[in-house]
Design a protein around this motif. Structure first.
Motif, PDB file in Angstrom:
ATOM      1  N   GLN A 293      14.553  37.745  36.133  1.00  0.00           N
ATOM      2  CA  GLN A 293      13.151  37.570  35.775  1.00  0.00           C
ATOM      3  C   GLN A 293      12.451  38.910  35.606  1.00  0.00           C
ATOM      4  O   GLN A 293      11.528  39.033  34.796  1.00  0.00           O
ATOM      5  N   THR A 294      12.880  39.918  36.355  1.00  0.00           N
ATOM      6  CA  THR A 294      12.305  41.253  36.168  1.00  0.00           C
ATOM      7  C   THR A 294      12.671  41.802  34.789  1.00  0.00           C
ATOM      8  O   THR A 294      11.820  42.382  34.098  1.00  0.00           O
ATOM      9  N   LEU A 295      13.917  41.633  34.381  1.00  0.00           N
ATOM     10  CA  LEU A 295      14.327  42.069  33.047  1.00  0.00           C
ATOM     11  C   LEU A 295      13.507  41.376  31.965  1.00  0.00           C
ATOM     12  O   LEU A 295      12.989  42.024  31.044  1.00  0.00           O
ATOM     13  N   VAL A 296      13.390  40.051  32.064  1.00  0.00           N
ATOM     14  CA  VAL A 296      12.626  39.304  31.061  1.00  0.00           C
ATOM     15  C   VAL A 296      11.160  39.727  31.083  1.00  0.00           C
ATOM     16  O   VAL A 296      10.527  39.900  30.032  1.00  0.00           O
ATOM     17  N   GLY A 297      10.612  39.924  32.270  1.00  0.00           N
ATOM     18  CA  GLY A 297       9.225  40.355  32.376  1.00  0.00           C
ATOM     19  C   GLY A 297       8.972  41.710  31.735  1.00  0.00           C
ATOM     20  O   GLY A 297       7.896  41.964  31.191  1.00  0.00           O
ATOM     21  N   LYS A 298       9.968  42.591  31.786  1.00  0.00           N
ATOM     22  CA  LYS A 298       9.816  43.921  31.203  1.00  0.00           C
ATOM     23  C   LYS A 298       9.980  43.910  29.690  1.00  0.00           C
ATOM     24  O   LYS A 298       9.521  44.824  29.000  1.00  0.00           O
ATOM     25  N   TRP A 299      10.664  42.901  29.150  1.00  0.00           N
ATOM     26  CA  TRP A 299      10.914  42.851  27.707  1.00  0.00           C
ATOM     27  C   TRP A 299       9.955  41.930  26.966  1.00  0.00           C
ATOM     28  O   TRP A 299       9.875  41.985  25.743  1.00  0.00           O
ATOM     29  N   PHE A 300       9.227  41.063  27.680  1.00  0.00           N
ATOM     30  CA  PHE A 300       8.377  40.065  27.023  1.00  0.00           C
ATOM     31  C   PHE A 300       6.948  40.152  27.538  1.00  0.00           C
ATOM     32  O   PHE A 300       6.716  40.307  28.739  1.00  0.00           O
ATOM     33  N   THR A 301       6.001  40.018  26.620  1.00  0.00           N
ATOM     34  CA  THR A 301       4.615  39.726  26.972  1.00  0.00           C
ATOM     35  C   THR A 301       4.237  38.409  26.320  1.00  0.00           C
ATOM     36  O   THR A 301       3.952  37.435  26.982  1.00  0.00           O
ATOM     37  N   GLN A 302       4.279  38.350  25.008  1.00  0.00           N
ATOM     38  CA  GLN A 302       4.038  37.085  24.325  1.00  0.00           C
ATOM     39  C   GLN A 302       5.265  36.192  24.420  1.00  0.00           C
ATOM     40  O   GLN A 302       6.401  36.652  24.371  1.00  0.00           O
ATOM     41  N   GLY A 303       5.019  34.887  24.552  1.00  0.00           N
ATOM     42  CA  GLY A 303       6.111  33.940  24.648  1.00  0.00           C
ATOM     43  C   GLY A 303       6.918  34.085  25.924  1.00  0.00           C
ATOM     44  O   GLY A 303       8.064  33.638  25.997  1.00  0.00           O
ATOM     45  N   ARG A 304       6.325  34.683  26.944  1.00  0.00           N
ATOM     46  CA  ARG A 304       7.061  34.925  28.185  1.00  0.00           C
ATOM     47  C   ARG A 304       7.486  33.618  28.854  1.00  0.00           C
ATOM     48  O   ARG A 304       8.574  33.536  29.443  1.00  0.00           O
ATOM     49  N   GLY A 305       6.627  32.582  28.762  1.00  0.00           N
ATOM     50  CA  GLY A 305       6.952  31.322  29.418  1.00  0.00           C
ATOM     51  C   GLY A 305       8.259  30.740  28.902  1.00  0.00           C
ATOM     52  O   GLY A 305       9.131  30.337  29.675  1.00  0.00           O
ATOM     53  N   LEU A 306       8.406  30.698  27.581  1.00  0.00           N
ATOM     54  CA  LEU A 306       9.644  30.173  26.998  1.00  0.00           C
ATOM     55  C   LEU A 306      10.826  31.054  27.364  1.00  0.00           C
ATOM     56  O   LEU A 306      11.910  30.557  27.702  1.00  0.00           O
ATOM     57  N   ALA A 307      10.636  32.376  27.292  1.00  0.00           N
ATOM     58  CA  ALA A 307      11.740  33.300  27.600  1.00  0.00           C
ATOM     59  C   ALA A 307      12.212  33.140  29.040  1.00  0.00           C
ATOM     60  O   ALA A 307      13.419  33.123  29.316  1.00  0.00           O
ATOM     61  N   ILE A 308      11.279  33.016  29.976  1.00  0.00           N
ATOM     62  CA  ILE A 308      11.659  32.835  31.380  1.00  0.00           C
ATOM     63  C   ILE A 308      12.326  31.486  31.576  1.00  0.00           C
ATOM     64  O   ILE A 308      13.292  31.353  32.337  1.00  0.00           O
TER      65      ILE A 308
END
Length: 404
Positions: free
Chosen positions: A123-138
């Motif tokens: 989740q830290t990796l995804v949080g660092k790579w995403f701002t928009q669409g973060r919900g779907l990415a997580i």
């Protein structure tokens, strides 16, 4: 430089693999070793649960430090180190001559593997790579734990049917290091982009700030989600790690236990995609209440002496409810705290939510005292009441953090 827009989805794919292997083996497959260990070491169910309780508890306690390291240092080498620790712990466990040795490894090496290769790092990796669409990415990333929960119990059950538990652990250890080390070295050779590059639409960048530990731990934005989600973690631990013994008591085989674990894991994928995608658009409190309702249905079905169909229905409802926990945690905190201190915030979150691992230990002890798991299921129902109530006061997402 590689464009962050397509490459960030490669990062999501990597987190699927990391969580699938680490959580699939360390968490979901644990229940299948309970019966062989009971036979080998001649101990009680409560004693068996000390190992998984210790691994989750210590994994949570080291999470703030690991999260801080993830904000400061290369996640590439941290994750590789975690994979080596996990593989070594599994291999050494296969040589245990007494159960205290398995407990020691679950308290030393395996918590490192879980913290550095599992949900926290992913989740830290995804949080660092995403701002928009973060919900779907997580939500997509979190599905890795359920994919692992579907695949590895079936593999583990098959291995245990062909060879002994010691050889099974050695095979899983070899697979872990052979896959995770080279894969993470290759994919994570490219670091996360600067936070300004995370936007893929011409909208203003949400305000970011560095959060001090004292600020994190003194705001209700931090504590209310923990109070709401902790009982769900307790329920997951209480049921998941005792499932092998529970279905044996009902007269079913360990193959049935593996099937139920896999059915629950598939249902968790549904929960993760559903709640992860909706987190960008729906009030987080409503999503939590839906999760709590699904969990209540599962606990009622587990009562008494359910047949196979009722067990399958309970596994589905339980999977959907607990499947939403990880995307909810990632989205609730990222939306309210931002990404610059996300590793630190999530580390503190994991430290407290991992206290839910007490559920595995308590349920084993309660069975030893009462000879039944029914009292466990009723207690799990009762603790849902305050958690459902307190989520009413969850602060809304700040307007500047709405990035969907």
């Amino acid at each position: 430089m590689t464009s962050p827009t397509p490459y960030r989805w490669i990062i999501v794919g990597l987190t699927l693999v990391n969580q699938g292997i680490s959580i699939g083996i360390l968490v979901y497959s644990f229940a299948l070793f309970v019966v062989p260990w009971l036979e080998t070491f001649g101990i009680s169910r409560g004693e068996i649960m000390v190992a998984i309780f210790l691994m989750q508890l210590l994994g949570g306690l080291i999470s703030p430090l690991m999260g801080r390291f993830m904000d400061l240092y290369s996640m590439r080498w941290l994750i590789v180190g975690g994979a080596i620790a996990m593989s070594t712990g599994l291999f050494l466990s296969s040589w245990a001559s007494d159960y205290w040795q398995i407990i020691a490894l679950h308290g030393l090496l395996l918590p490192l593997g879980m913290a550095l290769c599992g949900t926290l790092s992913s989740q830290t990796l995804v949080g660092k790579w995403f701002t928009q669409g973060r919900g779907l990415a997580i939500g997509v990333s979190a599905a890795g734990t359920s994919i692992g929960g579907f695949v590895f119990p079936l593999i583990t059950a098959e291995l245990l049917g062909q060879v002994d538990w010691r050889t099974t652990l050695q095979i899983l250890a070899a697979f872990t290091i052979a896959v995770m080390v080279p894969l993470n070295l290759w994919v994570l050779r490219i670091p996360p982009p600067d936070v300004e590059l995370l936007l893929d639409a011409p909208e203003p960048l949400p305000h970011e700030r560095q959060w001090a530990a004292s600020d994190i731990l003194t705001t209700r934005m931090f504590w209310i989600p923990i109070a709401g989600l902790l009982p769900m973690n307790i329920s997951f631990a209480a049921i998941q790690f005792n499932l092998g013994a529970y279905v044996a008591d009902l007269g079913f085989s360990q193959t049935t236990a593996a099937q139920l674990i896999s059915i629950g894991a598939l249902s968790m994928i549904v929960g993760k995609f559903t709640f992860g995608g909706l987190c960008d658009h729906v009030d987080h409190r409503f999503l939590f209440w839906i999760m709590a309702l699904s969990l209540t249905g599962a606990l009622l079905l587990y009562q008494g002496s359910p047949g196979y169909s009722a067990l399958v229905a309970a596994a589905v409802l339980h999977g959907i409810s607990t499947g939403g926990v990880m995307p909810m945690i990632g989205n609730v905190y990222a939306a309210r705290f931002g990404t610059l201190s996300f590793g630190k915030v999530l580390g503190f979150v994991n430290m407290f939510t991992m206290m839910g691992s007490f559920g595995s230990l308590a349920s084993g002890w309660l069975f030893d005292l009462t000879g039944s798991y029914d009292v466990v299921f009723w207690l799990l129902l009762l603790i849902q009441i305050p958690s459902v109530t307190i989520m009413f006061w969850l602060p809304p997402v700040p307007a500047k953090r709405i990035v969907a």
